[in-house]
Design a protein around this motif. Structure first.
Motif, PDB file in Angstrom:
ATOM      1  N   THR A  62      34.210  30.580  45.277  1.00  0.00           N
ATOM      2  CA  THR A  62      35.102  30.951  44.181  1.00  0.00           C
ATOM      3  C   THR A  62      36.152  29.856  44.060  1.00  0.00           C
ATOM      4  OG1 THR A  62      34.828  33.268  44.844  1.00  0.00           O
ATOM      5  CG2 THR A  62      36.558  32.785  43.236  1.00  0.00           C
ATOM      6  N   GLU A 237      46.100  33.719  45.630  1.00  0.00           N
ATOM      7  CA  GLU A 237      44.702  34.044  45.370  1.00  0.00           C
ATOM      8  C   GLU A 237      44.038  34.734  46.561  1.00  0.00           C
ATOM      9  OE1 GLU A 237      45.554  30.093  43.219  1.00  0.00           O
ATOM     10  OE2 GLU A 237      46.166  31.145  45.035  1.00  0.00           O
ATOM     11  N   VAL A 294      38.284  38.260  47.480  1.00  0.00           N
ATOM     12  CA  VAL A 294      37.755  36.947  47.123  1.00  0.00           C
ATOM     13  C   VAL A 294      36.690  36.537  48.126  1.00  0.00           C
ATOM     14  CG1 VAL A 294      39.744  36.071  45.845  1.00  0.00           C
ATOM     15  CG2 VAL A 294      39.676  35.794  48.332  1.00  0.00           C
ATOM     16  N   TYR A 297      36.823  31.514  48.844  1.00  0.00           N
ATOM     17  CA  TYR A 297      37.752  30.891  47.898  1.00  0.00           C
ATOM     18  C   TYR A 297      38.150  29.497  48.388  1.00  0.00           C
ATOM     19  CZ  TYR A 297      41.632  29.952  44.815  1.00  0.00           C
ATOM     20  OH  TYR A 297      42.452  29.359  43.883  1.00  0.00           O
TER      21      TYR A 297
END
Length: 435
Positions: A62, A237, A294, A297
């Motif tokens: 990601t 994030e 996530v 990432y």
């Protein structure tokens, strides 16, 4: 010393826990997030195919662009009614990246930050001066709630308003201070301007992050403030601050909260995993987040990992301090250079103050760097052999950075000071380009 149970568990226990939580997260995103379901199918992988931690390498990466393309809620794994907090990055262009948290996420995050503050030296009953910015930025609010959860009296001063910060440090006598290292350096120097000795204040520990900073900056802050300065890591994030924390006992790498995150290092070009100890791009997979999980990432941060047990007694894997961001790397006519490498050299020169800016210039097809620094106040009063000192500095920079850097040295206190994150690089290539 305050230790959380997971911090001293065996590697086998930690990795078994991670595998179970990885399976749960993979199933969650496959069923709840169309983006990940599509990515899994394209990679010919299903959650039931994950049988070991090595299988994480089969999962898709990601990147930040995925967050922007799915703005604002396309990557959420829960209904909007279950979200109780939203944060967003500032974003250098276009839409920001948006992250969300359920009530369980917020509780987990608070516990992680409380744990991080304890690793960095904070204890219940102390006072914490929080100079991180509050708002959509995750730093200020999360350090605030983690501090309160640990049982500390928390001063929510945020960034800026430096005179007031100095007054409160003198009056409230905090043991712990949090903020960006560049701003805390600015604060310490403002104290000196007022005739105060920062090292005589009540402060014992500093928890600094949100920007890359060198070992030389650490030594400068520790000497000025009379503290132990520790690095905290996180990005919105992945969660925010609390993903990893440097221990005050050893200050040799940041302990990752492995019960909540799985870390990898990859070659950023080949996108292949690198062995422990090798430097590359840091990649995180969340293991317990509900709202915004996530998978692999790519953080853009350059670091390395070590599984070696820390002499503080903790067994969790450690990441090195971040050398820089891939985005921040300067390519000057084929030579790659991080701003932190210039800082490493600069802060070892006693004739210079610990403030600088790097200007990236271009003439025709060639790029060059112009380094703006300041003379230290003590040297500036005498200015003996200034030209000779300047040549020695340029030689040291060339030897350390492998390129010639034009040096401009200014009088003390003339370069911009940080009120939050420092602006280290000014891109002037367009204004200097010859068409």
């Amino acid at each position: 010393m305050i230790l959380h149970d997971i911090e001293t568990e065996s590697r086998d226990f930690i990795e078994e826990l991670q595998l179970n939580r990885l399976k749960q997260t993979a199933e969650r995103v496959f069923n709840k997030v169309p983006f990940y379901r599509k990515k899994f199918l394209e990679s010919n992988i299903a959650p039931e195919n994950i049988n070991s931690l090595e299988d994480i390498r089969k999962l898709p990466f990601t990147v930040k662009a995925d967050l922007r393309e799915n703005y604002p809620f396309g990557l959420f794994a829960v209904d909007k009614k279950d979200i109780i907090r939203l944060h967003a990055s500032s974003g250098t262009s276009g839409k920001p990246t948006v992250v969300g948290y359920t009530r369980n996420d917020i509780e987990m995050w608070g516990n992680l930050v409380a744990r991080a503050i304890a690793i960095g030296g904070g204890q219940p009953g102390q006072v914490l001066h929080n100079a991180y910015g509050y708002g959509l930025f995750t730093g200020g609010l999360r350090l605030h709630y983690g501090s309160e959860l640990l049982g500390m009296a928390t001063v929510p001063i945020s960034g800026g308003n430096t005179d007031r910060q100095i007054m409160l440090i003198r009056d409230f006598e905090p043991e712990v201070i949090c903020g960006t290292p560049s701003y805390i350096l600015n604060l310490a120097e403002k104290m000196e301007e007022k005739g105060l000795d920062p090292s005589k204040a009540s402060l014992k520990y500093g928890i600094f992050g949100a920007e890359p900073w060198s070992e030389e900056m650490r030594h400068t802050l520790e000497k000025k403030l009379g503290i132990k300065a520790c690095d905290i890591y996180g990005l919105s994030e992945v969660l925010g601050p609390g993903v990893a924390m440097e221990c005050h006992e050893v200050q040799d790498g940041l302990h990752i909260a492995e019960d909540h995150f799985f870390a990898e290092i990859i070659d950023p070009v080949k996108m292949k995993p690198l062995p422990n100890g090798e430097q590359g791009e840091l990649v995180f997979t969340s293991l317990t987040k509900e709202a915004f999980p996530v998978i692999r990432y790519r953080t853009g941060d350059i670091a390395s990992l070590s599984k070696e047990k820390c002499s503080c007694g903790r067994t969790t894997i450690r990441m090195s301090r971040v050398k820089g961001r891939i985005d921040d790397m300067l390519n000057v006519n084929g030579v790659n250079l991080f701003p932190s490498e210039i800082e490493h050299c600069l802060l070892q020169i006693p004739e210079l103050a610990p403030h600088y800016q790097i200007h990236l210039l271009q003439k025709g097809s060639l790029k060059s760097l112009e380094l703006h620094a300041e003379w230290s106040e003590g040297f500036f009063k005498e200015m003996i052999d200034a030209d000779l000192i300047k040549r020695k500095i340029q030689h040291a920079l060339r030897q350390h950075c492998f390129i010639t850097i034009q040096l401009e040295v200014h009088p003390p206190k003339t370069l911009p000071r940080s009120e939050g994150k420092a602006v280290r690089v000014v891109d002037r290539t367009k204004e200097n380009a010859v068409v």
